[in-house]
Design a protein around this motif. Structure first.
Motif, PDB file in Angstrom:
ATOM      1  N   MET A  52      10.285   4.630 -31.206  1.00  0.00           N
ATOM      2  CA  MET A  52      10.061   3.663 -32.275  1.00  0.00           C
ATOM      3  C   MET A  52      11.279   2.761 -32.349  1.00  0.00           C
ATOM      4  N   GLU A  53      11.073   1.482 -32.585  1.00  0.00           N
ATOM      5  CA  GLU A  53      12.222   0.586 -32.741  1.00  0.00           C
ATOM      6  C   GLU A  53      11.836  -0.619 -33.580  1.00  0.00           C
ATOM      7  N   ASP A  54      12.845  -1.329 -34.039  1.00  0.00           N
ATOM      8  CA  ASP A  54      12.641  -2.560 -34.802  1.00  0.00           C
ATOM      9  C   ASP A  54      13.052  -3.742 -33.938  1.00  0.00           C
ATOM     10  N   VAL A  55      12.146  -4.677 -33.742  1.00  0.00           N
ATOM     11  CA  VAL A  55      12.403  -5.865 -32.944  1.00  0.00           C
ATOM     12  C   VAL A  55      12.795  -7.004 -33.881  1.00  0.00           C
ATOM     13  N   VAL A  56      13.970  -7.562 -33.673  1.00  0.00           N
ATOM     14  CA  VAL A  56      14.462  -8.647 -34.522  1.00  0.00           C
ATOM     15  C   VAL A  56      14.068  -9.988 -33.912  1.00  0.00           C
ATOM     16  N   VAL A  57      13.396 -10.800 -34.710  1.00  0.00           N
ATOM     17  CA  VAL A  57      12.950 -12.121 -34.288  1.00  0.00           C
ATOM     18  C   VAL A  57      13.678 -13.175 -35.103  1.00  0.00           C
ATOM     19  N   GLU A  58      14.210 -14.178 -34.446  1.00  0.00           N
ATOM     20  CA  GLU A  58      14.864 -15.291 -35.144  1.00  0.00           C
ATOM     21  C   GLU A  58      13.983 -16.517 -35.073  1.00  0.00           C
ATOM     22  N   ASN A  59      13.669 -17.091 -36.239  1.00  0.00           N
ATOM     23  CA  ASN A  59      12.883 -18.320 -36.294  1.00  0.00           C
ATOM     24  C   ASN A  59      13.403 -19.209 -37.405  1.00  0.00           C
ATOM     25  N   GLU A  60      12.604 -20.197 -37.811  1.00  0.00           N
ATOM     26  CA  GLU A  60      13.054 -21.145 -38.839  1.00  0.00           C
ATOM     27  C   GLU A  60      13.318 -20.481 -40.175  1.00  0.00           C
ATOM     28  N   ASN A  61      12.742 -19.297 -40.399  1.00  0.00           N
ATOM     29  CA  ASN A  61      12.953 -18.579 -41.653  1.00  0.00           C
ATOM     30  C   ASN A  61      14.153 -17.646 -41.609  1.00  0.00           C
ATOM     31  N   GLY A  62      14.795 -17.567 -40.452  1.00  0.00           N
ATOM     32  CA  GLY A  62      15.922 -16.649 -40.297  1.00  0.00           C
ATOM     33  C   GLY A  62      15.519 -15.452 -39.459  1.00  0.00           C
ATOM     34  N   LYS A  63      16.123 -14.312 -39.722  1.00  0.00           N
ATOM     35  CA  LYS A  63      15.825 -13.101 -38.965  1.00  0.00           C
ATOM     36  C   LYS A  63      14.737 -12.275 -39.652  1.00  0.00           C
ATOM     37  N   GLU A  64      13.778 -11.837 -38.857  1.00  0.00           N
ATOM     38  CA  GLU A  64      12.707 -10.976 -39.351  1.00  0.00           C
ATOM     39  C   GLU A  64      12.600  -9.763 -38.441  1.00  0.00           C
ATOM     40  N   THR A  65      12.202  -8.631 -39.013  1.00  0.00           N
ATOM     41  CA  THR A  65      12.189  -7.370 -38.273  1.00  0.00           C
ATOM     42  C   THR A  65      10.772  -6.824 -38.183  1.00  0.00           C
ATOM     43  N   PHE A  66      10.332  -6.574 -36.946  1.00  0.00           N
ATOM     44  CA  PHE A  66       8.990  -6.063 -36.702  1.00  0.00           C
ATOM     45  C   PHE A  66       9.075  -4.653 -36.127  1.00  0.00           C
ATOM     46  N   ARG A  67       8.411  -3.712 -36.777  1.00  0.00           N
ATOM     47  CA  ARG A  67       8.403  -2.325 -36.339  1.00  0.00           C
ATOM     48  C   ARG A  67       7.389  -2.141 -35.207  1.00  0.00           C
ATOM     49  N   ILE A  68       7.810  -1.483 -34.133  1.00  0.00           N
ATOM     50  CA  ILE A  68       6.910  -1.182 -33.040  1.00  0.00           C
ATOM     51  C   ILE A  68       7.043   0.293 -32.648  1.00  0.00           C
ATOM     52  N   TYR A  69       5.992   0.825 -32.035  1.00  0.00           N
ATOM     53  CA  TYR A  69       5.969   2.174 -31.485  1.00  0.00           C
ATOM     54  C   TYR A  69       5.560   2.046 -30.020  1.00  0.00           C
ATOM     55  N   LYS A  70       6.258   2.768 -29.135  1.00  0.00           N
ATOM     56  CA  LYS A  70       6.081   2.555 -27.701  1.00  0.00           C
ATOM     57  C   LYS A  70       5.847   3.860 -26.942  1.00  0.00           C
ATOM     58  N   SER A  71       5.188   3.711 -25.791  1.00  0.00           N
ATOM     59  CA  SER A  71       5.036   4.808 -24.841  1.00  0.00           C
ATOM     60  C   SER A  71       4.902   4.213 -23.445  1.00  0.00           C
ATOM     61  N   GLY A  72       5.249   5.005 -22.415  1.00  0.00           N
ATOM     62  CA  GLY A  72       5.086   4.570 -21.030  1.00  0.00           C
ATOM     63  C   GLY A  72       6.258   3.757 -20.524  1.00  0.00           C
ATOM     64  N   SER A  73       6.396   3.707 -19.187  1.00  0.00           N
ATOM     65  CA  SER A  73       7.507   2.979 -18.571  1.00  0.00           C
ATOM     66  C   SER A  73       7.080   2.094 -17.413  1.00  0.00           C
ATOM     67  N   GLU A  74       5.840   2.228 -16.948  1.00  0.00           N
ATOM     68  CA  GLU A  74       5.361   1.427 -15.827  1.00  0.00           C
ATOM     69  C   GLU A  74       3.945   0.940 -16.098  1.00  0.00           C
ATOM     70  N   GLY A  75       3.573  -0.113 -15.372  1.00  0.00           N
ATOM     71  CA  GLY A  75       2.225  -0.645 -15.498  1.00  0.00           C
ATOM     72  C   GLY A  75       2.124  -1.748 -16.533  1.00  0.00           C
ATOM     73  N   PRO A  76       0.924  -2.290 -16.732  1.00  0.00           N
ATOM     74  CA  PRO A  76       0.732  -3.360 -17.717  1.00  0.00           C
ATOM     75  C   PRO A  76       1.002  -2.871 -19.134  1.00  0.00           C
ATOM     76  N   VAL A  77       1.331  -3.802 -20.008  1.00  0.00           N
ATOM     77  CA  VAL A  77       1.583  -3.486 -21.418  1.00  0.00           C
ATOM     78  C   VAL A  77       0.303  -3.701 -22.220  1.00  0.00           C
ATOM     79  N   LEU A  78      -0.088  -2.694 -22.971  1.00  0.00           N
ATOM     80  CA  LEU A  78      -1.194  -2.832 -23.911  1.00  0.00           C
ATOM     81  C   LEU A  78      -0.594  -3.080 -25.287  1.00  0.00           C
ATOM     82  N   LEU A  79      -0.715  -4.301 -25.773  1.00  0.00           N
ATOM     83  CA  LEU A  79      -0.153  -4.675 -27.072  1.00  0.00           C
ATOM     84  C   LEU A  79      -1.232  -4.478 -28.129  1.00  0.00           C
ATOM     85  N   LEU A  80      -1.014  -3.517 -29.032  1.00  0.00           N
ATOM     86  CA  LEU A  80      -2.037  -3.047 -29.960  1.00  0.00           C
ATOM     87  C   LEU A  80      -1.841  -3.636 -31.351  1.00  0.00           C
ATOM     88  N   LEU A  81      -2.869  -4.309 -31.873  1.00  0.00           N
ATOM     89  CA  LEU A  81      -2.808  -4.967 -33.180  1.00  0.00           C
ATOM     90  C   LEU A  81      -3.832  -4.328 -34.121  1.00  0.00           C
TER      91      LEU A  81
END
Length: 391
Positions: A52-81
């Motif tokens: 689990m990690e927090d991804v920091v994004v910088e945009n016009e509003n400043g810094k925002e933090t998005f929580r993500i959960y991850k698994s796997g190390s190879e192959g295509p990325v399945l981005l789950l919404l």
């Protein structure tokens, strides 16, 4: 389809009897004999995701933090919404199932105002803003050379996945999958959605209570998934009844109220009645320690923007597409024509509620894995053998 069933597209299933087992991984756990009590205790994310990690994004509003959960190390990325009101944890059991079938990486994202994501303008849940969030998270994680990515979204998340794909915000987009979201059905449900949201419990006395409600109401038909998923949907109430407030302070407030009440008594009978009512109200407040993380009723102005034009937008995406539905009756006219023309692959997973990927995580994982293998985007692992569906 009934009006209540149309409410599914905002991520909520109307109350109805739960189906034991739900066809998912936990079916054996749900089939318990007479006298055996089901376990509604929460389960941590770490039993299903590798990190689990927090991804920091910088945009016009400043810094925002998005929580993500991850698994796997190879192959295509399945981005789950996830769907409206849910969180990345709704993908937990599916994550375990897909990782054991194909070579892939998974990233489950808490969308803005959901889960543990923290943004500067949490009220802005427009399709444009949320799809930009997805693109920003991909850029923050992978830079200018992201790996091949497949967007997979459920309900509201499916709509955001389509908007993200149509706006070319993921340059390495490999494929697109919508789970149980169709424009026609969703638009029909919007007028009565507020009444449905008001019918839900406002508070829960514990996380266990919330998990039990989600299963018994049919919102999530798979107990295993509910035990990890509901943790991301509720939070502790921020009031005097919260466990953070010392007990002495709570008791002091109660005592002060009772003293004021006694001074205002006109006669003994009336005072006793008021005092009992006050005590009953206080006990109720002390028990109600958890509430929803997001008030979906306040997001109404964005609902139309999520779903209007979604079918044609989905069909216009040039990437390979997959549509998973809980029932074929959910198809609208545009998607029916598109499916007959072979513009996307469709699979119906019966005996599921709206939370298809939670109710039947194995079946959804099999469908997604088969789709990726069919298009030669990845390879099977662990002896997985896919069966290509006829539709």
């Amino acid at each position: 389809m009934s009006t209540l069933e149309k409410h599914l597209h905002l991520g909520r299933l109307p109350p109805r009897p739960a189906v034991p087992g739900g066809g998912g991984q936990s079916s054996s756990k749900m089939r318990m004999g007479p006298g055996r009590k089901r376990d509604f205790s929460p389960v941590p994310w770490s039993q299903y995701f590798e990190s689990m990690e927090d991804v920091v994004v910088e945009n016009e509003n400043g810094k925002e933090t998005f929580r993500i959960y991850k698994s796997g190390s190879e192959g295509p990325v399945l981005l789950l919404l996830h769907g409206g009101g849910h969180s990345a944890l709704s993908w937990a059991v599916f994550n375990s199932a897909i990782i054991n079938r194909i070579q892939c990486r998974t990233v489950a994202l808490d969308l803005r105002s959901h889960g543990e994501t923290k943004v500067r303008n949490p009220e802005d849940l427009s399709a444009e803003t949320m799809s930009k969030d997805v693109g920003n998270v991909v850029e923050a994680m992978y830079g200018d050379l992201p790996p091949p990515i497949m967007l997979i979204g459920h309900s509201m998340g499916g709509a955001i996945a389509v908007h993200t794909a149509a706006s070319n915000l993921v340059p390495s987009l490999l494929g697109l999958c919508m789970i149980d979201v169709v424009e026609g059905t969703a638009m029909d449900a919007l007028n009565s959605m507020q009444n449905f949201l008001r019918s839900r419990p406002k508070t829960f006395k514990s996380i266990e209570n919330a998990i039990e409600w989600s299963v018994k109401s049919g919102q999530i038909r798979n107990l295993e998934s509910a035990r990890v998923s509901m943790v991301g949907q509720v939070k502790q109430c921020e009031d005097a009844a919260s466990p953070e407030v010392p007990k002495a302070i709570v008791e002091g407030i109660i005592e002060e109220e009772e003293e004021e009440e006694e001074e205002e008594e006109d006669y003994e009978g009336r005072g006793s009645l008021n005092k009992r009512k006050k005590e009953d109200d206080t006990e109720t407040k002390k028990e109600h320690l958890y509430t929803w993380r997001i008030e979906l009723s306040k997001t109404e102005k964005y609902w139309d923007g999520w779903f209007r034009g979604l079918s044609n937008l989905f069909l216009s995406c040039s990437t390979p597409k997959l549509l998973l539905l809980a029932g074929v009756d959910r198809l609208d006219k545009d998607l029916t024509i598109g499916q007959m023309q072979g513009k996307f692959q469709m699979q119906v997973l019966p005996q599921c509620g709206h939370a298809v990927h939670e109710d039947a995580p194995d079946k959804v994982a099999e469908a997604v894995a088969t789709f990726l293998i069919r298009h030669r985007f990845t390879e099977p692992i662990g002896g997985f053998q896919c069966v290509f569906p006829g539709c």
